[in-house]
Structures are given as C-alpha cells and as structure tokens.
Design an enzyme around this catalytic site. Structure first.
Site, PDB file in Angstrom:
ATOM      1  N   ALA A  19       0.796  -1.228   0.000  1.00 51.02           N
ATOM      2  CA  ALA A  19       0.000   0.000   0.000  1.00 51.02           C
ATOM      3  C   ALA A  19       0.827   1.277   0.000  1.00 51.02           C
ATOM      4  CB  ALA A  19      -0.946   0.004   1.198  1.00 51.02           C
ATOM      5  N   THR A  23      -0.194   4.835  -1.646  1.00 49.84           N
ATOM      6  CA  THR A  23      -0.455   6.057  -0.871  1.00 49.84           C
ATOM      7  C   THR A  23       0.447   7.190  -1.339  1.00 49.84           C
ATOM      8  OG1 THR A  23       1.040   5.348   0.899  1.00 49.84           O
ATOM      9  CG2 THR A  23      -1.302   4.852   1.175  1.00 49.84           C
ATOM     10  N   PHE A  30      -5.802   0.760   3.507  1.00 48.09           N
ATOM     11  CA  PHE A  30      -6.905   0.121   4.215  1.00 48.09           C
ATOM     12  C   PHE A  30      -6.775   0.177   5.720  1.00 48.09           C
ATOM     13  CE2 PHE A  30      -6.999  -1.877   0.059  1.00 48.09           C
ATOM     14  CZ  PHE A  30      -8.345  -1.759  -0.247  1.00 48.09           C
ATOM     15  N   ARG A  31      -5.557   0.111   6.231  1.00 46.19           N
ATOM     16  CA  ARG A  31      -5.401  -0.135   7.664  1.00 46.19           C
ATOM     17  C   ARG A  31      -4.774   0.993   8.479  1.00 46.19           C
ATOM     18  NH1 ARG A  31      -4.859  -4.660   4.837  1.00 46.19           N
ATOM     19  NH2 ARG A  31      -6.088  -6.426   5.493  1.00 46.19           N
ATOM     20  N   GLN A  97       0.582  -6.260  -3.872  1.00 46.59           N
ATOM     21  CA  GLN A  97      -0.682  -6.423  -3.168  1.00 46.59           C
ATOM     22  C   GLN A  97      -1.675  -5.348  -3.624  1.00 46.59           C
ATOM     23  OE1 GLN A  97       1.501  -6.174   0.701  1.00 46.59           O
ATOM     24  NE2 GLN A  97       0.126  -7.824   1.289  1.00 46.59           N
ATOM     25  N   VAL A  99      -4.107  -2.953  -5.985  1.00 50.22           N
ATOM     26  CA  VAL A  99      -5.116  -3.233  -7.009  1.00 50.22           C
ATOM     27  C   VAL A  99      -5.309  -2.058  -7.972  1.00 50.22           C
ATOM     28  CG1 VAL A  99      -6.349  -4.926  -5.592  1.00 50.22           C
ATOM     29  CG2 VAL A  99      -7.021  -2.518  -5.482  1.00 50.22           C
ATOM     30  N   ASP A 100      -4.426  -1.073  -7.920  1.00 47.77           N
ATOM     31  CA  ASP A 100      -4.609   0.133  -8.729  1.00 47.77           C
ATOM     32  C   ASP A 100      -4.132  -0.005 -10.169  1.00 47.77           C
ATOM     33  OD1 ASP A 100      -1.739   0.449  -8.421  1.00 47.77           O
ATOM     34  OD2 ASP A 100      -2.139   1.474  -6.530  1.00 47.77           O
ATOM     35  N   HIS A 115      -3.917  -9.419  -5.431  1.00 41.74           N
ATOM     36  CA  HIS A 115      -5.288  -9.112  -5.022  1.00 41.74           C
ATOM     37  C   HIS A 115      -6.141  -8.620  -6.183  1.00 41.74           C
ATOM     38  CE1 HIS A 115      -3.420  -8.540  -0.781  1.00 41.74           C
ATOM     39  NE2 HIS A 115      -3.677  -9.812  -1.042  1.00 41.74           N
ATOM     40  N   SER A 183       3.915  -3.503   5.100  1.00 38.11           N
ATOM     41  CA  SER A 183       4.231  -3.886   6.475  1.00 38.11           C
ATOM     42  C   SER A 183       4.382  -5.405   6.591  1.00 38.11           C
ATOM     43  CB  SER A 183       3.121  -3.415   7.415  1.00 38.11           C
ATOM     44  OG  SER A 183       1.912  -4.081   7.080  1.00 38.11           O
TER      45      SER A 183
END
Length: 193
Positions: A19, A23, A30-31, A97, A99-100, A115, A183
């Site tokens: 992610a 970002t 998400f988290r 991971q 999905v973009d 994913h 992470s």
C-alpha cells in the site's frame, strides 16, 4: 552503498510492493489509523462475497468510488523507476498487493497482482470481462443480467491462482528480494519474502 552492491551481485531481483506505493500516489490505504478505508467502513459489509450477494447497492457504491479514486490518481516516480529497472534487466518481476494497476500503467510488464485489479470488471454470472469505465459510466450489469464486479479479491475469496503461482515461482528464483511500501502483515502474501 549496500543496495547498489546487492543489485550488482544479484542475478535475479524481485520487487514486492504494498500500500505504501499507492499512498505515495495519493490513494488511501486500508489499515492506517487515520485515513484507512477500514476505519470508516466494515470490510465484511462492503468488500466481501456476502456483500456482493446481499448488499449489492452499497457494494457497487463503494467500489465505484474506489474505481473513481484510482482514475483520479496516477503512477508516481517510483512506479516509473521500477518499470525502467525492469526494462534494463535490473529487476525481473514485481509482486504487488495493490489493485490500482499503476505498475502496468507506468510500463512494467511482469507483474503478479495478488489481489487483482480495479482496472477491470467482470460479470459475476457469465465471467465476461469489462473495462472499469463501466462503473464510471454507472453501468453495473452485464447483458446476461449478472452483476459487474471489480476483478479483485474480496473477503471470502482465495487469491487468483495464476498470480499466486507466478509470485511463488518468482520468489523462489530471487537472490535479491526488495520490499517497498508493505508492512508484510497480510497473509499469505507476507510469506513470499
């Protein structure tokens, strides 16, 4: 510099992204404690197979916003650097991971999307594929009557076998494995490094 030395010595370098790569382009993760999507929404109610079957309107609304969000942003410099490194043969593949679809938009060719991707949709019933533009144009159903859904892994589904197999094979070949923006807290993806 140690990384440069590792690159020179490596015969097979694989990059794993999470992610943090997205970002950096402006997409929410998400988290995270402040802006994470799951802090605002319960994933089991909007991002699961159950939601797709029992809460269709909210499912479509959530994923339409995600598709619009992906279209609003674009790959950043890091995505283009990885694509250039692949072109130069410095890296052999990317396992992501995310999905973009930003790695492919930047020019990367060998990408295992663990994913899935928000760049495509498919019919839940007949499996016909569509562009994510259908959601942007507020088209949510196939001509067969089935629901169009993003080509991503929902809660309650397994990872796509072809992407998982590619990631597994690439991980086994790697003598240098670089993790960027993850992470490594999500299983089974965190097993590849």
């Amino acid at each position: 510099m140690k990384l440069l030395q590792w690159f020179k010595e490596s015969k097979y370098t694989v990059v794993f992204t999470g992610a943090g790569m997205s970002t950096e382009s402006g997409l929410p993760d998400f988290r995270s404690s402040q802006n994470g999507l799951w802090k605002k929404k319960d994933p089991t109610k909007i991002a699961s197979t159950k939601a797709l079957n029992e809460n269709v309107e909210e499912f479509i609304e959530f994923y339409r916003m995600r598709v619009l969000g992906v279209k609003e942003f674009q790959p950043h410099k890091g995505h283009y650097i990885l694509a250039k490194w692949e072109e130069l043969g410095l890296i052999k593949s990317i396992i992501t991971q995310n999905v973009d679809g930003f790695h492919q938009l930047a020019g990367s060719q060998k990408v295992a999307e663990l994913h899935g991707t928000l760049q495509k949709l498919y019919c839940q019933s007949c499996k016909k594929e569509f562009s994510s533009e259908e959601y942007i144009n507020q088209e949510y159903y196939c001509e067969c009557g089935g629901i169009l859904r993003p080509a991503i892994v929902l809660f309650g589904e397994t990872l796509p076998q072809d992407a998982f197999q590619m990631a597994y094979e690439e991980s086994k070949k790697a003598d240098l494995f670089i993790v960027l923006g993850s992470s490594l807290s999500v299983s089974p993806a965190n097993q590849f490094p």
